[in-house]
Design a protein around this motif. Structure first.
Motif, PDB file in Angstrom:
ATOM      1  N   LYS A  17       1.744   2.770  -8.621  1.00 12.21           N
ATOM      2  CA  LYS A  17       1.292   4.135  -8.852  1.00 12.21           C
ATOM      3  C   LYS A  17       1.711   5.091  -7.749  1.00 12.21           C
ATOM      4  O   LYS A  17       1.605   6.320  -7.904  1.00 12.21           O
ATOM      5  CB  LYS A  17      -0.230   4.152  -9.013  1.00 12.21           C
ATOM      6  CG  LYS A  17      -0.993   3.692  -7.766  1.00 12.21           C
ATOM      7  CD  LYS A  17      -2.487   3.751  -8.017  1.00 12.21           C
ATOM      8  CE  LYS A  17      -3.279   3.299  -6.784  1.00 12.21           C
ATOM      9  NZ  LYS A  17      -4.735   3.361  -7.030  1.00 12.21           N
ATOM     10  N   PHE A  18       2.179   4.549  -6.621  1.00  7.63           N
ATOM     11  CA  PHE A  18       2.646   5.391  -5.528  1.00  7.63           C
ATOM     12  C   PHE A  18       4.161   5.560  -5.530  1.00  7.63           C
ATOM     13  O   PHE A  18       4.722   6.178  -4.630  1.00  7.63           O
ATOM     14  CB  PHE A  18       2.204   4.804  -4.180  1.00  7.63           C
ATOM     15  CG  PHE A  18       0.720   4.645  -4.052  1.00  7.63           C
ATOM     16  CD1 PHE A  18      -0.101   5.748  -3.873  1.00  7.63           C
ATOM     17  CD2 PHE A  18       0.143   3.385  -4.131  1.00  7.63           C
ATOM     18  CE1 PHE A  18      -1.471   5.596  -3.769  1.00  7.63           C
ATOM     19  CE2 PHE A  18      -1.230   3.236  -4.025  1.00  7.63           C
ATOM     20  CZ  PHE A  18      -2.037   4.341  -3.848  1.00  7.63           C
ATOM     21  N   GLY A  19       4.822   4.982  -6.523  1.00  8.88           N
ATOM     22  CA  GLY A  19       6.268   5.105  -6.595  1.00  8.88           C
ATOM     23  C   GLY A  19       7.022   4.057  -5.817  1.00  8.88           C
ATOM     24  O   GLY A  19       8.252   4.132  -5.714  1.00  8.88           O
ATOM     25  N   ASN A  20       6.324   3.074  -5.250  1.00  5.98           N
ATOM     26  CA  ASN A  20       6.988   2.014  -4.501  1.00  5.98           C
ATOM     27  C   ASN A  20       7.535   0.962  -5.464  1.00  5.98           C
ATOM     28  O   ASN A  20       6.875   0.625  -6.452  1.00  5.98           O
ATOM     29  CB  ASN A  20       6.025   1.356  -3.520  1.00  5.98           C
ATOM     30  CG  ASN A  20       5.513   2.329  -2.482  1.00  5.98           C
ATOM     31  OD1 ASN A  20       6.288   3.099  -1.919  1.00  5.98           O
ATOM     32  ND2 ASN A  20       4.221   2.299  -2.229  1.00  5.98           N
ATOM     33  N   PRO A  21       8.726   0.440  -5.191  1.00  4.10           N
ATOM     34  CA  PRO A  21       9.281  -0.578  -6.089  1.00  4.10           C
ATOM     35  C   PRO A  21       8.464  -1.864  -6.046  1.00  4.10           C
ATOM     36  O   PRO A  21       7.994  -2.282  -4.997  1.00  4.10           O
ATOM     37  CB  PRO A  21      10.698  -0.797  -5.533  1.00  4.10           C
ATOM     38  CG  PRO A  21      10.623  -0.352  -4.113  1.00  4.10           C
ATOM     39  CD  PRO A  21       9.621   0.763  -4.073  1.00  4.10           C
ATOM     40  N   MET A  22       8.284  -2.453  -7.213  1.00  6.25           N
ATOM     41  CA  MET A  22       7.576  -3.727  -7.336  1.00  6.25           C
ATOM     42  C   MET A  22       8.615  -4.827  -7.565  1.00  6.25           C
ATOM     43  O   MET A  22       9.438  -4.736  -8.481  1.00  6.25           O
ATOM     44  CB  MET A  22       6.566  -3.675  -8.487  1.00  6.25           C
ATOM     45  CG  MET A  22       5.482  -2.621  -8.307  1.00  6.25           C
ATOM     46  SD  MET A  22       4.409  -2.476  -9.757  1.00  6.25           S
ATOM     47  CE  MET A  22       3.701  -4.128  -9.801  1.00  6.25           C
ATOM     48  N   TRP A  23       8.558  -5.853  -6.705  1.00  2.00           N
ATOM     49  CA  TRP A  23       9.544  -6.924  -6.752  1.00  2.00           C
ATOM     50  C   TRP A  23       8.992  -8.139  -7.475  1.00  2.00           C
ATOM     51  O   TRP A  23       7.786  -8.383  -7.477  1.00  2.00           O
ATOM     52  CB  TRP A  23       9.958  -7.323  -5.338  1.00  2.00           C
ATOM     53  CG  TRP A  23      10.743  -6.275  -4.613  1.00  2.00           C
ATOM     54  CD1 TRP A  23      10.256  -5.192  -3.933  1.00  2.00           C
ATOM     55  CD2 TRP A  23      12.164  -6.201  -4.502  1.00  2.00           C
ATOM     56  NE1 TRP A  23      11.279  -4.452  -3.406  1.00  2.00           N
ATOM     57  CE2 TRP A  23      12.472  -5.056  -3.731  1.00  2.00           C
ATOM     58  CE3 TRP A  23      13.208  -6.994  -4.959  1.00  2.00           C
ATOM     59  CZ2 TRP A  23      13.769  -4.687  -3.430  1.00  2.00           C
ATOM     60  CZ3 TRP A  23      14.501  -6.640  -4.655  1.00  2.00           C
ATOM     61  CH2 TRP A  23      14.773  -5.493  -3.900  1.00  2.00           C
ATOM     62  N   LYS A  24       9.889  -8.889  -8.076  1.00  2.00           N
ATOM     63  CA  LYS A  24       9.522 -10.193  -8.628  1.00  2.00           C
ATOM     64  C   LYS A  24      10.557 -11.211  -8.165  1.00  2.00           C
ATOM     65  O   LYS A  24      11.737 -10.895  -7.995  1.00  2.00           O
ATOM     66  CB  LYS A  24       9.435 -10.170 -10.149  1.00  2.00           C
ATOM     67  CG  LYS A  24      10.773 -10.001 -10.844  1.00  2.00           C
ATOM     68  CD  LYS A  24      10.610 -10.112 -12.360  1.00  2.00           C
ATOM     69  CE  LYS A  24      11.963  -9.992 -13.064  1.00  2.00           C
ATOM     70  NZ  LYS A  24      11.821 -10.124 -14.549  1.00  2.00           N
ATOM     71  N   ALA A  25      10.097 -12.426  -7.912  1.00  2.00           N
ATOM     72  CA  ALA A  25      10.965 -13.514  -7.485  1.00  2.00           C
ATOM     73  C   ALA A  25      11.027 -14.548  -8.605  1.00  2.00           C
ATOM     74  O   ALA A  25       9.985 -14.997  -9.099  1.00  2.00           O
ATOM     75  CB  ALA A  25      10.452 -14.149  -6.196  1.00  2.00           C
ATOM     76  N   THR A  26      12.237 -14.905  -9.023  1.00  2.00           N
ATOM     77  CA  THR A  26      12.438 -15.863 -10.106  1.00  2.00           C
ATOM     78  C   THR A  26      13.108 -17.111  -9.553  1.00  2.00           C
ATOM     79  O   THR A  26      14.198 -17.036  -8.982  1.00  2.00           O
ATOM     80  CB  THR A  26      13.312 -15.257 -11.216  1.00  2.00           C
ATOM     81  OG1 THR A  26      12.697 -14.054 -11.699  1.00  2.00           O
ATOM     82  CG2 THR A  26      13.452 -16.238 -12.367  1.00  2.00           C
TER      83      THR A  26
END
Length: 341
Positions: A55-64
């Motif tokens: 909600k603050f515009g920060n990128p959300m990362w995912k690790a696969t």
């Protein structure tokens, strides 16, 4: 000297602080991205991707994490084995529960050969009874053949010895019966203990099945963390520099003005025709420009001139604004009465 320098307007510190914070946030995002190192090994891979924004515009990362085909097949086998072991463990748990609900029962254990049961002793005595009876009959025949009458002293001694032999046999039978009973009881007790511990041992063995092992990845070196531009500090430094320049200019103006005013009512040759190396350096409060200059060689020894660098005004500019402050010398050159400025 001349017009005073105005202090610079105060900077927008709040805006500079916000800009600095935004720069730090951008730097943090860059640092995070730099440390998301994708890895590929013979056993599998580890990849990072941006999955969206918070909600603050920060990128959300995912690790696969992905396994190689062979490792994935092994994992599937291990999962199937673990599922089967889990089912067996559930059954074993019920098995153990039933065992715990059943108290340890010693009532069914064999006796040791003492009362109330004499079964082992009786069995030995039953085997010995014919031997005892045959011994008595043989003794009676023997005594009769020897002419020893019943009830005589010799007869009594012979019968006493026979009774002692019979008692020895009885004692041996009792001891042997007790040993057999004790051994049977201990064997039965060990069997009961085995039956009680067997569910626990089975459950423990089931729970020690092979565990799933994932691939091990290297630890990449962390990238250097950097902060954003210090806009707040730069704004403060810029403002301080402007204030310093303004203060320096005002100090210089004050010094030159005081120097000119210290001339009082003195008159100096101020004709532009007598000067060279002229440079404007400021303004007087009355609006006249101020210059640094040197007198030409032919005028340096004049009483109203001199050697070296001087600071002052030009006569023709003063005459245009303050004509009474300008005088014309006998040689035709003009001088300024600084006392009237």
């Amino acid at each position: 000297m001349g017009k005073s320098a105005s202090a610079p307007p105060p900077p927008d510190y709040a805006g500079a602080a916000r800009a600095t914070a935004e720069g730090n946030l951008d730097a943090a995002r860059a640092n995070i991205a730099a440390n998301r190192v994708n890895q590929y090994t013979p056993y599998g891979s580890l990849e990072y991707q941006v999955s969206g924004e918070d909600k603050f515009g920060n990128p959300m990362w995912k690790a696969t994490q992905s396994l190689s085909p062979v490792q994935q097949q092994l994992l599937d086998y291990q999962n199937q084995a673990s599922l089967g072991l889990g089912q067996l463990a559930g059954k074993g748990l019920g098995y153990v529960s039933n065992m715990l609900d059943t108290p340890f029962d010693t009532s069914a254990l064999p006796s040791t050969g003492f009362n109330p049961s004499q079964s082992y002793q009786d069995a030995y005595m039953q085997r010995l009874q014919p031997q005892i009876e045959q011994g008595r009959e043989a003794l009676d025949v023997k005594l009769a053949n020897q002419g020893i009458p019943v009830g005589s002293e010799a007869y009594k001694r012979a019968m006493l010895a026979q009774s002692q032999r019979e008692n020895d046999l009885l004692a041996a039978a009792t001891t042997q019966g007790f040993g057999v009973g004790q051994q049977a009881r201990q064997s039965a007790l060990a069997e009961q203990a085995y039956l009680r511990n067997e569910p626990l041992n089975t459950l423990s063995a089931v729970r020690t099945g092979a565990q799933v092992q994932g691939p091990t990845f290297v630890n990449p070196p962390m990238q250097a963390n950097t902060a954003g531009a210090d806009l707040l500090g730069a704004t403060q430094m810029g403002y301080n520099a402007q204030m310093g320049a303004a203060n320096a200019q005002n100090a210089a103006n004050n010094a030159m003005t005081q120097g000119l005013f210290s001339l009082g009512g003195a008159a100096l040759m101020s004709d532009i025709r007598t000067k060279e190396n002229i440079k404007q350096v400021g303004w007087l409060p009355n609006g006249l420009p101020v210059y640094t200059y040197e007198y030409k060689d032919e005028f340096k020894d004049h009483p109203l001139a001199g050697h070296g660098t001087h600071t002052g005004v030009m006569a023709h500019e003063v005459e245009a604004k303050y004509p009474n402050a300008v005088i014309t010398l006998d040689n035709g050159y003009k001088a300024v009465d600084y006392g009237q400025l």
